[in-house]
Design a protein around this motif. Structure first.
Motif, PDB file in Angstrom:
ATOM      1  N   SER A 340       0.811  -1.215   0.000  1.00  0.00           N
ATOM      2  CA  SER A 340       0.000   0.000   0.000  1.00  0.00           C
ATOM      3  C   SER A 340       0.845   1.266   0.000  1.00  0.00           C
ATOM      4  O   SER A 340       0.333   2.360  -0.178  1.00  0.00           O
ATOM      5  N   ARG A 341       2.156   1.094   0.185  1.00  0.00           N
ATOM      6  CA  ARG A 341       3.049   2.263   0.215  1.00  0.00           C
ATOM      7  C   ARG A 341       4.065   2.263  -0.920  1.00  0.00           C
ATOM      8  O   ARG A 341       4.854   3.196  -1.040  1.00  0.00           O
ATOM      9  N   LYS A 342       4.024   1.238  -1.756  1.00  0.00           N
ATOM     10  CA  LYS A 342       4.929   1.196  -2.905  1.00  0.00           C
ATOM     11  C   LYS A 342       4.268   0.389  -4.023  1.00  0.00           C
ATOM     12  O   LYS A 342       3.387  -0.433  -3.779  1.00  0.00           O
ATOM     13  N   SER A 343       4.681   0.642  -5.239  1.00  0.00           N
ATOM     14  CA  SER A 343       4.123  -0.087  -6.378  1.00  0.00           C
ATOM     15  C   SER A 343       4.568  -1.543  -6.349  1.00  0.00           C
ATOM     16  O   SER A 343       5.708  -1.844  -5.977  1.00  0.00           O
ATOM     17  N   VAL A 344       3.667  -2.432  -6.731  1.00  0.00           N
ATOM     18  CA  VAL A 344       4.025  -3.844  -6.833  1.00  0.00           C
ATOM     19  C   VAL A 344       4.670  -4.094  -8.192  1.00  0.00           C
ATOM     20  O   VAL A 344       4.340  -3.441  -9.185  1.00  0.00           O
ATOM     21  N   GLN A 345       5.589  -5.018  -8.245  1.00  0.00           N
ATOM     22  CA  GLN A 345       6.261  -5.344  -9.503  1.00  0.00           C
ATOM     23  C   GLN A 345       5.340  -6.152 -10.406  1.00  0.00           C
ATOM     24  O   GLN A 345       4.555  -6.978  -9.935  1.00  0.00           O
ATOM     25  N   ALA A 346       5.445  -5.912 -11.687  1.00  0.00           N
ATOM     26  CA  ALA A 346       4.651  -6.678 -12.648  1.00  0.00           C
ATOM     27  C   ALA A 346       5.114  -8.132 -12.656  1.00  0.00           C
ATOM     28  O   ALA A 346       6.311  -8.416 -12.572  1.00  0.00           O
ATOM     29  N   HIS A 347       4.159  -9.033 -12.724  1.00  0.00           N
ATOM     30  CA  HIS A 347       4.477 -10.461 -12.796  1.00  0.00           C
ATOM     31  C   HIS A 347       5.237 -10.726 -14.096  1.00  0.00           C
ATOM     32  O   HIS A 347       4.884 -10.204 -15.162  1.00  0.00           O
ATOM     33  N   LYS A 348       6.276 -11.532 -14.023  1.00  0.00           N
ATOM     34  CA  LYS A 348       7.116 -11.753 -15.204  1.00  0.00           C
ATOM     35  C   LYS A 348       6.382 -12.501 -16.320  1.00  0.00           C
ATOM     36  O   LYS A 348       6.830 -12.490 -17.470  1.00  0.00           O
ATOM     37  N   ARG A 349       5.262 -13.153 -15.982  1.00  0.00           N
ATOM     38  CA  ARG A 349       4.503 -13.869 -17.019  1.00  0.00           C
ATOM     39  C   ARG A 349       3.181 -13.165 -17.338  1.00  0.00           C
ATOM     40  O   ARG A 349       2.244 -13.776 -17.823  1.00  0.00           O
TER      41      ARG A 349
END
Length: 384
Positions: A340-349
């Motif tokens: 909730s305080r940082k962007s989540v990384q895109a799933h590699k797939r």
């Protein structure tokens, strides 16, 4: 912008558009429409023949005009409604419901928030009665269509009504940009957001459930608390009165959503996470309350409440007799490492997933476990 097609709106990448629709609603020529892309997300598309190059769309875009500012926090709390019925009807502690009820009791107020219709579509709507408040309760794990609610909220504000507008942080930023001035009678609440999944994925899931059970879905509860707040479930109520209830760890849609494989591209570069928010209040789940303040945890739902403005603090003080609330260090209940305080990384797939979705449609949920298992095996083999 639709996949980089527009030259009028100065956004060239999908990661730069949060889909707030402020540009559509500000356009004096009504030449901007929100259109779905191949992943099911809405992006603005400009009719260049009708465009008069007024540049309002760029002037008010909350991403184009986003600037960094100091963290705006007055205080942070954890709490819940002392009304057991309201609390159990809510996904978390019921704080939104208590705030909304207080504002509506004045008789000259309206509330804007996300609702789920009978076709399982999520959109923003306006209510002016406590009897309709249940339409806006509970989490909806989808991006809500804003429709014309920024325009409507402005008309209500100009008419002297108190307006409480709730949404994700990017939607609140879009509303504030659209209004272009502060209103004393506007109250804004944003919700802690993991990221918004594709409506196309949700449509495939509901279609899969309808085909599998051979019956229509009547009601959806993304966060049913019959088994407890922490072990919440996906609950579907079918027209034949039968229920589907699965803990979020084993429900297919919940798994896909929480895997970060189907989120909007802008969620991976979110400009509105962190603690520097434009809303008066931020509400969310107080996960971890059992460890840092166990006396506030009975597994029925506890909310974290972040105050960003004096107006928000004053509003919170108005409901003190209807809630159980305690001040808490924000870093204890919402660590800097939280989603909730940082962007989540895109799933590699992620790209592979949407290709599968476009091939298999709703049947993707029949192969999802097999797909994940297969990928894990391949990863394990590569590591050996």
């Amino acid at each position: 912008m639709r996949g980089g097609e527009n030259e009028v709106i100065k956004l060239k990448r999908k990661e730069e558009c949060c889909g707030c629709s402020a540009c559509q609603q500000i356009c004096p020529q009504s030449c901007i429409s929100m259109k779905k892309d191949i992943e099911g997300f809405l992006y603005p598309l400009v009719d260049k023949e009708r465009c008069i190059n007024c540049n309002l769309c760029n002037t008010i875009c909350p991403i184009i005009n986003h600037t960094e500012w100091d963290d705006a926090i007055i205080k942070s709390y954890v709490g819940y409604s002392t009304n057991e019925e309201i609390r159990l009807k809510s996904s978390s502690g019921g704080i939104f419901s208590v705030l909304a009820e207080y504002i509506l009791k004045s008789g000259k107020a309206v509330i804007y928030g996300a609702t789920l219709d009978k076709n399982q579509k999520v959109y923003h709507m306006r209510i002016d009665s406590i009897s309709n408040l249940d339409l806006l309760r509970r989490s909806k794990y989808l991006q809500s269509k804003i429709n014309e609610t920024f325009k409507n909220a402005k008309m209500d504000l100009e008419a002297g009504l108190d307006v409480l507008y709730s949404g994700t942080a990017c939607q609140i930023a879009g509303l504030k940009a659209f209004l272009r001035k502060e209103y004393k009678n506007l109250y804004t609440i944003d919700v802690l957001c993991h990221g918004v999944p594709s409506p196309k994925v949700w449509n495939a899931y509901t279609k899969w459930q309808k085909n599998k059970n051979n019956v229509n879905i009547r009601e959806v509860y993304f966060r049913d608390k019959e088994s407890g707040w922490k072990n919440y479930s996906m609950k579907l109520v079918f027209d034949n009165e039968k229920n589907y209830i699965k803990p979020h760890g084993s429900d297919m849609y919940s798994q896909v959503f929480l895997s970060e494989i189907c989120l909007r591209p802008s969620c991976h570069e979110c400009k509105f996470k962190g603690l520097n928010r434009l809303s008066d209040l931020t509400l969310g789940d107080a996960w971890g309350i059992d460890k840092c303040m166990p006396e506030m945890d009975d597994d029925k739902g506890t909310s974290v409440i972040i105050v960003h403005s004096i107006k928000g603090q004053e509003l919170l003080s108005k409901i003190k007799n209807a809630v159980n609330i305690m001040e808490i260090d924000i870093d204890k209940i919402l660590p800097s490492s939280s989603d909730s305080r940082k962007s989540v990384q895109a799933h590699k797939r992620r790209t592979q997933f949407f290709k599968l979705l476009n091939i298999f449609d709703y049947k993707i949920f029949s192969i999802w476990k097999q797909y994940v298992r297969c990928q894990r095996i391949k990863t394990k083999i590569r590591k050996q």
